[in-house]
Write an enzyme that holds these catalytic residues in place. Sequence first.
Site, PDB file in Angstrom:
ATOM      1  N   GLU A 193       4.940 -14.053  -4.808  1.00 31.88           N
ATOM      2  CA  GLU A 193       4.114 -14.622  -3.751  1.00 31.88           C
ATOM      3  C   GLU A 193       2.844 -15.240  -4.342  1.00 31.88           C
ATOM      4  O   GLU A 193       2.249 -14.633  -5.211  1.00 31.88           O
ATOM      5  CB  GLU A 193       3.714 -13.562  -2.724  1.00 31.88           C
TER       6      GLU A 193
ATOM      7  N   GLU B 266       4.601  -6.662  -1.513  1.00 32.23           N
ATOM      8  CA  GLU B 266       5.593  -6.045  -0.640  1.00 32.23           C
ATOM      9  C   GLU B 266       7.019  -6.501  -0.876  1.00 32.23           C
ATOM     10  O   GLU B 266       7.768  -6.694   0.087  1.00 32.23           O
ATOM     11  CB  GLU B 266       5.206  -6.313   0.815  1.00 32.23           C
TER      12      GLU B 266
ATOM     13  N   GLU C 188       1.780  -1.889   2.455  1.00 33.10           N
ATOM     14  CA  GLU C 188       2.982  -2.528   1.901  1.00 33.10           C
ATOM     15  C   GLU C 188       4.223  -2.118   2.676  1.00 33.10           C
ATOM     16  O   GLU C 188       5.123  -2.930   2.899  1.00 33.10           O
ATOM     17  CB  GLU C 188       3.134  -2.171   0.418  1.00 33.10           C
TER      18      GLU C 188
ATOM     19  N   ALA D  84      -1.266  -5.046  -4.536  1.00 34.75           N
ATOM     20  CA  ALA D  84       0.127  -4.627  -4.443  1.00 34.75           C
ATOM     21  C   ALA D  84       0.932  -5.775  -3.856  1.00 34.75           C
ATOM     22  O   ALA D  84       0.363  -6.736  -3.342  1.00 34.75           O
ATOM     23  CB  ALA D  84       0.266  -3.395  -3.563  1.00 34.75           C
TER      24      ALA D  84
HETATM   25 ZN   LIG Z   1      -0.223  -7.523   2.439  1.00 41.94          ZN
END
Ligand SMILES: [Zn+2]
Length: 841
Positions: free
Chosen positions: A135, A272, A306, A270
């Site tokens: 991402e 996902e 997440e 983090a």
């Molecule tokens: Zn997020």
Amino acid sequence: MPTPANPFRLSDDVLPRRYHLTLTPHLEEATFDGYVEIDLDIVSDVDAIAINAVDLTFYETILKRDDGSQRACSVSIDEATERARISTRAKIPAGRATLTIRFSGILNDLLTGFYRSTYLDPDGLSQTIATSQMEATDARRAFPCFDEPAKKAIFDITLIVPEHLEAYSNSPIVSEVRPGDGTKIVSYAPTMIMSTYLVAFVVGPFEATEAIDVDGIPVRVVYPKGKADLAPFALEIAAFSLRYFSDYFAIAYPGDKLDLVAIPDFAFGAMENLGCVTFRETALLVDPTKASRVEVERVVDVVAHEIAHMWFGDLVTMDWWEGIWLNEAFATFMEIKCTDAFRPNWKRWVSFGISREMAMGVDGLHATRPIEFDVISPADARGMFDLLTYEKGGSVLRMLEQYLGEALFRDGIRRYLTKHSYANTVTNDLWDALEESSGEPVRDIMNTWILQGGHPVLSVEAGSISQSPFSFAPASGESSIGDHWQVPLLTRTIGGSEITRRVLGDASVSVAPGTIVNAGGWGVYRTAYGSSELAEIMANFSDLTDLEQATLVADTWAATQANKVDLADFLSLCLVVSTSNQTATWSVVTEALSTLNRIADDAQRPLVQASAARILRGKFLELGWDAKDTEDETIPSLRAQVIGALGGVGADDAIRSEALKRFDAGDLHGDLASAVVAIVASVGRDGDYEEIFRRFKQASDPQSEQRYLGALSAFDDPELTRRTFEACFSDDIRTQDAPYEVGALLANRVNGLEIFALLQSRWDETLQRFPIDAHSRMVMGIARIVASEIQANEIAAFLEANPLKVGQRTVVQGIERLKNRSLMAARLAPQLVSILEAFTA
Ligand SMILES: [Zn+2]
């Protein structure tokens, strides 16, 4: 919706259905080989197929048609739009086809796409891993793909890796073959239909906890070898979150398994990835007996965040990147809800007031932005990951939830997720679902919060409430602050608990005497009471809830910065609120004291210290140094905050000597550790820098590592901040941390300006070395500098002449804050002594 005018978007004429992807990473050479077969639906005849690819070399590309015919393809690369154009000699007819591509790529060291990182293990040995961060738009660095969130497909992934390493991806392993050449061929079950940005691979010397069964889903924590003792807590919150969200959404977890993986070098907090969530170590690995409550809470928050995305984001996905705000705002909102359910005594919704305040600090600038805006290029998408998306977005959703009622809001969410499972949505789809569940005009209300920047201030005078736009200073040019809002207004009267709900539009509404505006404290707006209204509220201050108190203080400090309230009045309010036991309230107070300390010159500083003592000392005497068994769970964080401020801004001798004593004895644990280390840095005895540096390098858990690293930016001695700056460009500080450390150095009270000059002299090198998504957060450190008007203008001129590729708007916001602060300092300077003398007399 396809916008043909946007050169970055792929057409909808060719749609991927399934990827069969094999990757062979060569960790030592920092390269990988790949082979992909993509099953396609070609919707209408096309001249060529456009597919995303960056820094990939194509070797052999073949298009096989359903009728068995196959053609070799020619490939031309367009670097500007990150695309490959694949064509055969003839037109490509509509129908089903399979595109096969043999390719290779590089395992970069920029923490994006498929990347490599090396780190020292607990035995001091260098280890190498390969991992991914797709991402927003970096899957195209790992394999040729239709790299847009709406182009969902099934992924069949195979990784060929050295035998002695572990390998993880989104799904469970279905086969593992060892051909005898030192490698193993690991194949994973097909994923559910999902977006490319959620694909994950992790390869390296990892270990995993035993899987625990959560209602049929195996859940594990995966970590670099040697860190087993830091994993169990994350497993507990993961299991809790998975059950919490399955219940809240009333939909089963959409994946087959759930691994939470700690990555030693990670650009974000983090990510996902469905079934294979990746984290930086501080956000996952923790020893709750050693870490502070706030550090433990961060792990809970991030894991919950997440896991919320597994539904909101992974199962139902934004159609295009302008929808990223909803994805992240919603996960932020759900994260706090889940943490609050996990540990109600932490009062997480009250402390979330701190995050909201940070977002409103940006949103009161003319350089703010609407939460949702048009996203054209990948760089635009990357620029959305900021406070306005997460914290303002999450706060606006909380305001809406409290207005609609929690049950109706949840029903709308369930309706939305059920209707759009495995598909893509635009923001209005959510408003539609919430309108259906609640019967309220959700879309009209929310459009005023989402499609324009800023927020209003509600003035309460002579029994009526009206709104106007809030800003910290008058606009000197263009402003992104909107002009009116549909405000979900909750009020109650002093002494009463019944809440009145209504929408405040352009017309003012009348209220009874003794009305508390922003009841509950959930509104994303400021309140300005008239003097008689305020006097009545202050006389009943203890009737306000924790968050109402925090909001009142924050609104008053914002008004002080905006030159609408006198500093003397704000300081008096600080004395009244010093009964509060909430960090959300105290964080405003300590931030204000720290600002005064920056504004003051050395001659004025003793008055700032005395003012800090007057406000803080009573609370310290009440709390003391050591925790009591009977105290509330919010108290340890508050104690750290009060001691940190009294020993820091307050320069309190007794606090400082106790902190030094504890530091020297190595008696640092849990909640007080960060405050103590920060005080040690601000005192700055000979040898303390070296000792903190040594402890940073030898830290056995990620939280203490970060704590010591943070302190390395806090010394007054310019020679020491220079050394830390240099270390950011060496192997001593990892690239995931270095930009944040430089940001902290810029915020150093004494040396910020010198650090900016150093940064300027190494600007190009800095941008090349640090992950691109962290550049703007680094520069944001200038927001805390107090400078002369000339100096502020010089900083602004440099940053405007050297704009960042990603996040320049954040930089422009930093410049506005720098200028606002400098103006405020100039305004207060002549009166500071008399105000503080009166306050401390
Ligand atoms: Zn997020």
